[in-house]
Design an enzyme around this catalytic site. Structure first.
Site, PDB file in Angstrom:
ATOM      1  N   CYS A  18       1.246  -1.268  -0.344  1.00  0.00           N
ATOM      2  CA  CYS A  18      -0.207   0.357  -0.216  1.00  0.00           C
ATOM      3  C   CYS A  18       0.837   1.375  -0.088  1.00  0.00           C
ATOM      4  O   CYS A  18       1.317   1.383   1.175  1.00  0.00           O
ATOM      5  CB  CYS A  18      -0.825  -0.018   0.893  1.00  0.00           C
ATOM      6  SG  CYS A  18      -1.606   1.340   1.519  1.00  0.00           S
TER       7      CYS A  18
ATOM      8  N   CYS B  51      -0.970   3.841   1.992  1.00  0.00           N
ATOM      9  CA  CYS B  51      -0.156   4.504   3.593  1.00  0.00           C
ATOM     10  C   CYS B  51       1.403   4.538   4.030  1.00  0.00           C
ATOM     11  O   CYS B  51       1.396   4.284   5.183  1.00  0.00           O
ATOM     12  CB  CYS B  51      -0.691   2.185   4.052  1.00  0.00           C
ATOM     13  SG  CYS B  51      -2.168   1.714   3.595  1.00  0.00           S
ATOM     14  N   ASP B  52       2.004   3.352   3.663  1.00  0.00           N
ATOM     15  CA  ASP B  52       3.325   3.006   3.342  1.00  0.00           C
ATOM     16  C   ASP B  52       5.018   4.277   3.072  1.00  0.00           C
ATOM     17  O   ASP B  52       5.546   4.755   3.682  1.00  0.00           O
ATOM     18  CB  ASP B  52       3.916   1.892   3.674  1.00  0.00           C
ATOM     19  CG  ASP B  52       2.970   1.037   4.568  1.00  0.00           C
ATOM     20  OD1 ASP B  52       2.922   1.611   5.423  1.00  0.00           O
ATOM     21  OD2 ASP B  52       2.651  -0.755   4.683  1.00  0.00           O
TER      22      ASP B  52
END
Ligand code: NAP
Length: 302
Positions: A130, A133-134
């Site tokens: 992701c 997200c990261d």
């Protein structure tokens, strides 16, 4: 007793909820994790008709609020079992047993792993599925995105805004993703396409320090010195629960046509979990509408 229980609160499930409730039916949406499904991890959506640009998170949140405000009941409860007796569906979660007249499966799909040794243990230590997200953890660093679909291209575009270098490693030389997105990436100085290449080995002790790739045409090995590897190689349908309940195809997708009807009366499948060629945000929303309206029609015949 609900008119319809919808399993999954992604784009398909929440769209189904909006349509069912607006058609005067009661709808319960059961979701194992958080609302939104896969689109929540997409940094930018630019191909949803009528919305020029929106983040996946913003899109999903709007959809969630729209469904809730319309009157759908949405619960975070993973489904453990589904049964049909006479014309009644029983859906069991850890906390409760619910009943309905119709059922919509909108469980979507999960990320496919690369299958490399130590891939699992390196999740959070350089391996990610992701970018939204990261990605921020890799500011100023070099990363690789694996895949040739829209997810890989969009993730690469997002990461290229703040990573020093972004390699896109794809096993072929032709992409599934949108040509317009690909052209934008090609124009970026910090993006390099590594084509006809498969990932063979992760390097690094405690965290990822590189990825060895092999050119499938020449056999040449190349080490990419990257701190992060974003895997975007498609999905696996989340339909294990339904394997003895409705017909699934060989890849595990629920067999249903464009009317979203499955082989079990009163059961409909919507979105990425269904057999179909095009899996897009628009087709997921469209499936949700169709499945809900078909379910309403079915309920009215009971
Ligand atoms: P996808 O379109 O299925 O693409 C997966 C990519 O990964 C393909 O290029 C495939 O290569 C490659 N791949 C598959 N297995 C692999 C393996 N074991 N090793 C290396 N490479 C592998 O998946 P996606 O990009 O996640 O997209 C899924 C669906 O969502 C698509 O329909 C996509 O258009 C849609 N989507 C839409 C949006 C949007 O509407 N904004 C955003 C993201 C995704 P091959 O090409 O060689 O098969």
């Amino acid at each position: 007793m609900y008119d319809v229980i919808i399993i999954g609160a992604g784009t398909a499930g929440l769209s189904a909820a909006i349509y069912a409730v607006r058609a005067g039916k009661s709808a319960l949406v059961l979701e194992a994790k958080a609302y939104g499904g896969q689109i929540i991890n997409t940094p930018e959506v630019e191909n949803y008709p009528g919305i020029k640009n929106i983040s996946g998170f913003e899109f999903a949140t709007g959809l969630f609020e729209q469904a809730k405000d319309a009157g759908a009941v949405i619960k975070t409860q993973g489904v453990l079992e589904v049964k049909k007796e006479a014309d009644i569906f029983t859906v069991t979660t850890k906390r409760n047993v619910y009943e309905s007249k119709a059922l919509i499966i909108a469980t979507g799909a999960t990320n496919r792993p690369l299958g490399l040794e130590r891939e699992k243990e390196m999740i959070g230590k350089g391996i990610s599925y992701c970018a939204t997200c990261d990605g921020a953890f890799f500011k100023g660093k070099d990363v690789a995105v694996i895949g040739g679909g829209n997810t890989a291209l969009e993730d690469a575009g997002f990461l290229s805004n703040y990573c020093r270098k972004v390699y896109i490693v794809h096993r072929r030389d032709a992409f599934r993703g949108e040509p317009a997105t690909l052209e934008r990436l090609k124009a970026k100085e910090n993006v390099e396409l590594v084509l006809d290449s498969v990932s063979v080995e992760l390097t690094g002790e405690d965290r990822v320090s590189g990825l060895e790739v092999k050119n499938v045409k020449t056999g040449e090995l190349r080490k990419l010195d990257v701190d992060g590897i974003f895997v975007a190689i498609g999905q696996i349908p989340s339909n294990a629960l339904f394997k003895d309940f409705v017909a699934l195809d060989a890849a595990g997708y629920v067999v249903a046509g464009e009317n979203c009807r499955t082989d079990v009366k009163g059961v409909f499948a919507a979105g990425d979990c269904r057999t179909k060629k095009i899996r897009q945000l628009t087709t997921a929303a469209s499936d949700g509408a169709i499945a809900a309206l078909e379910a309403c029609e079915y309920i009215d015949t009971l």
